[in-house]
Scaffold this active site. Structure first.
Site, mmCIF file in Angstrom:
data_model
loop_
_atom_site.group_PDB
_atom_site.id
_atom_site.type_symbol
_atom_site.label_atom_id
_atom_site.label_comp_id
_atom_site.label_asym_id
_atom_site.label_seq_id
_atom_site.Cartn_x
_atom_site.Cartn_y
_atom_site.Cartn_z
ATOM 1 N N THR A 204 10.616 -76.531 -9.861
ATOM 2 C CA THR A 204 10.098 -77.522 -8.922
ATOM 3 C C THR A 204 11.392 -78.565 -8.831
ATOM 4 O OG1 THR A 204 7.833 -77.339 -9.674
ATOM 5 C CG2 THR A 204 8.451 -79.442 -8.294
ATOM 6 N N THR A 222 8.448 -76.783 -4.241
ATOM 7 C CA THR A 222 8.372 -75.781 -5.343
ATOM 8 C C THR A 222 8.076 -74.380 -4.672
ATOM 9 O OG1 THR A 222 7.685 -75.187 -7.557
ATOM 10 C CG2 THR A 222 6.053 -75.867 -6.089
ATOM 11 N N VAL A 233 -2.020 -72.419 -6.347
ATOM 12 C CA VAL A 233 -1.285 -73.609 -5.930
ATOM 13 C C VAL A 233 -1.430 -74.466 -7.126
ATOM 14 C CG1 VAL A 233 -1.468 -75.603 -4.426
ATOM 15 C CG2 VAL A 233 -1.782 -73.316 -3.317
ATOM 16 N N GLY A 234 -0.132 -75.185 -7.436
ATOM 17 C CA GLY A 234 -0.163 -76.188 -8.559
ATOM 18 C C GLY A 234 -0.295 -77.698 -8.014
ATOM 19 N N THR A 255 7.322 -82.350 -12.431
ATOM 20 C CA THR A 255 7.687 -80.793 -12.428
ATOM 21 C C THR A 255 7.031 -80.467 -13.718
ATOM 22 O OG1 THR A 255 9.603 -81.517 -13.619
ATOM 23 C CG2 THR A 255 9.805 -81.570 -11.051
ATOM 24 N N GLY A 256 6.873 -79.230 -13.553
ATOM 25 C CA GLY A 256 6.200 -78.490 -14.990
ATOM 26 C C GLY A 256 4.723 -77.976 -14.629
HETATM 27 N N1 GLY Z 1 4.425 -78.122 -10.977
HETATM 28 C C1 GLY Z 1 4.761 -77.002 -10.285
HETATM 29 C C2 GLY Z 1 3.929 -75.927 -10.107
HETATM 30 O O1 GLY Z 1 3.052 -75.991 -11.183
HETATM 31 O O2 GLY Z 1 3.743 -75.320 -9.314
#
Ligand code: GLY
Length: 362
Positions: A204, A222, A233-234, A255-256
Site C-alpha cells: 500500500t 493498494t 477489500v481492506g 498501510t498494513g
Molecule cells: N492496508 C491495505 C490492505 O489491507 O489491503
C-alpha cells in the site's frame, strides 16, 4: 485549547507500559508538507513540487501516488501488484479533499492501472463515494480509462510459485529450491520468504498533504493482501479507515493489515485525536494502542499478547506538523521502519515511531 475531559480521555488511551519508539516524526510546521509511506518517497517529492507550483493538494498527492501505481517494481500497488488467489490483480484506492469535504473510492477494480484517478472521478462526477468491482470498472471505462493487463510476468511467476507451494496434497509439484526463478528470488529478497508461507503480507501507498494555505488532502492506493480471496477489500478504499481528511484539523492514512484498521476506523480516529490536541505522531500511536487494546483473537497475537501483524499510520495537521507510527520497529527486510516526508528541507525518509521493538510475525 484542550478540555480537561479530552485530555483525560487521551491519557486513558495509553495504558500500555511499552515506551513509544524514536521521537522522530514529531516535526514540521513548514507548509507545504507531504507525509507518507516509505515506498512513497518519490511520490511525496513530486506532490510537494506540485503544491509549490500552486497545484491543489489532492491533485498533487494523486500525481505522487500515480508514480507508485505505475511502477511494476512496487508489488503492493497498481501495475505489477501481487494478484489474488485466482491470479487476478484487484486494486483499491480512495481520495479525500479537505477544502470541499468530498471523497471518492474504488474497490476490487480490475484492469485499470490508476485506481486513485478513478476514485477522484467518482468524487467529482457522481453522487457516490465508493464504487466496487465490475461497476467500478464500467465507470472507469465510461470515463476513458484504458483497460490494461496489470499482471506483470514477475507477479505471475510469484503467484505461480505461491500456488505450487500451497499444499502437499494437491497436484502441483513443489518447485526445485535450487532452481528458483530470478523473479521469485527477487521477490523473496524484497518482501521476505514469509510472504509465501503466510500469504497475509501487505503493501500500500498513502500520502497526506497540507499546502501553503493549510488546505489538506489524502490518497491511499493498494493491490491489497498478497494472494487475497477474490473480492477481499481492506481499509485502503474506506473513507475513515485507510484515509480521512478534515480541512479544519488534518489528514491521516494507513498501510498494513487493513482488517485491523477497519475495526478501529484509524484514519478518523487519528484526525479526532488531533482535533483534541494530540500531535500527529501521538495521534498515530493512539490508533496503534487502540488496536493493541481491542485485538482479542489469539491467532493475531504473539506469545506476549501483542498484535503480531504490521500496521502503520501517517498524519499531517493543518499547521503542517506531521508524524507517523508503526506497530513494530523493524520491517520484514530487517531494516528499521521509516516513512517519507517532503517539505522545504527536501524529500527524505525519517525513522518511524513505534509501539513495539521487533518485527511483526504474521
Ligand atoms: N492496508 C491495505 C490492505 O489491507 O489491503
Amino acid at each position: 485549547m484542550v478540555s480537561r475531559r479530552l485530555f483525560l480521555s487521551s491519557a486513558a488511551l495509553a495504558p500500555f507500559a511499552h515506551a513509544a519508539g524514536a521521537p522522530a516524526g514529531t516535526g514540521g510546521g513548514d507548509r507545504p508538507v507531504v507525509v507518507g509511506s516509505s515506498n512513497g518517497l518519490k511520490a511525496a517529492e513530486l506532490a510537494l513540487a506540485r503544491m509549490q507550483a500552486g497545484v491543489d493538494p489532492l491533485d498533487a498527492v494523486i500525481a505522487g501516488v500515480n508514480l507508485v501505481e505505475d511502477d511494476p517494481n512496487d508489488m503492493s500497488v497498481g501495475y505489477g501488484g501481487i494478484p489474488n488467489e485466482d491470479g487476478v490483480v484487484q486494486l483499491d484506492a480512495c481520495v479525500m479533499h479537505g477544502p470541499t469535504a468530498r471523497a471518492g473510492a474504488v474497490a476490487s477494480l480490475e484492469g485499470i492501472k490508476n485506481p486513485s484517478k478513478v476514485a477522484k472521478a467518482v468524487m467529482e462526477t457522481t453522487d457516490h463515494i465508493l464504487l466496487v468491482g465490475p461497476g467500478a470498472r464500467r465507470f472507469a471505462e465510461m470515463n476513458g480509462f484504458p483497460v490494461e493487463n496489470l499482471l506483470t510476468d514477475k507477479a505471475r511467476k510469484v503467484w505461480l510459485y505461491w500456488k505450487q507451494n500451497l499444499s502437499a496434497k494437491d497436484k502441483w509439484l513443489e518447485p526445485d529450491a535450487a532452481k528458483l526463478d530470478p523473479a521469485v528470488q527477487e521477490f523473496i529478497r524484497d518482501y521476505g520468504r514469509d510472504s509465501f508461507r503466510d500469504p497475509r503480507s501487505h503493501g500500500t501507498v498513502h500520502l497526506s498533504a497540507c499546502d501553503g494555505r493549510g488546505d489538506l488532502a489524502g490518497c491511499t492506493s493498494t493491490s491489497g493482501l498478497f494472494f487475497k480471496m477474490p473480492g477481499r477489500v481492506g481499509d485502503s478504499p474506506i473513507i475513515g479507515a485507510g484515509c480521512f481528511v478534515d480541512n479544519a484539523v488534518g489528514s491521516a492514512g494507513s498501510t498494513g493489515r487493513g482488517e485491523a484498521n477497519l475495526l478501529i476506523s484509524g484514519g478518523h480516529l487519528i484526525v479526532e485525536r488531533m482535533r483534541a490536541g494530540r500531535s500527529p505522531k501521538d495521534a498515530c500511536l493512539d490508533a496503534l494502542r487502540r488496536i493493541a487494546e481491542t485485538t482479542k483473537e489469539k491467532r493475531l497475537l504473539d506469545d506476549r499478547g501483542r498484535p503480531a501483524f504490521p500496521i502503520s499510520f501517517y498524519a499531517v495537521s493543518k499547521s503542517g506538523a506531521y508524524g507517523m507510527a508503526t506497530m513494530w520497529s523493524t520491517r520484514p527486510s530487517g531494516k528499521p521502519a521509516q516513512f517519507a516526508v517532503a517539505d522545504a528541507r527536501g524529500a527524505r525518509l525519517e525513522a518511524a515511531a513505534f509501539l513495539y521493538e521487533g518485527m511483526a510475525t504474521i
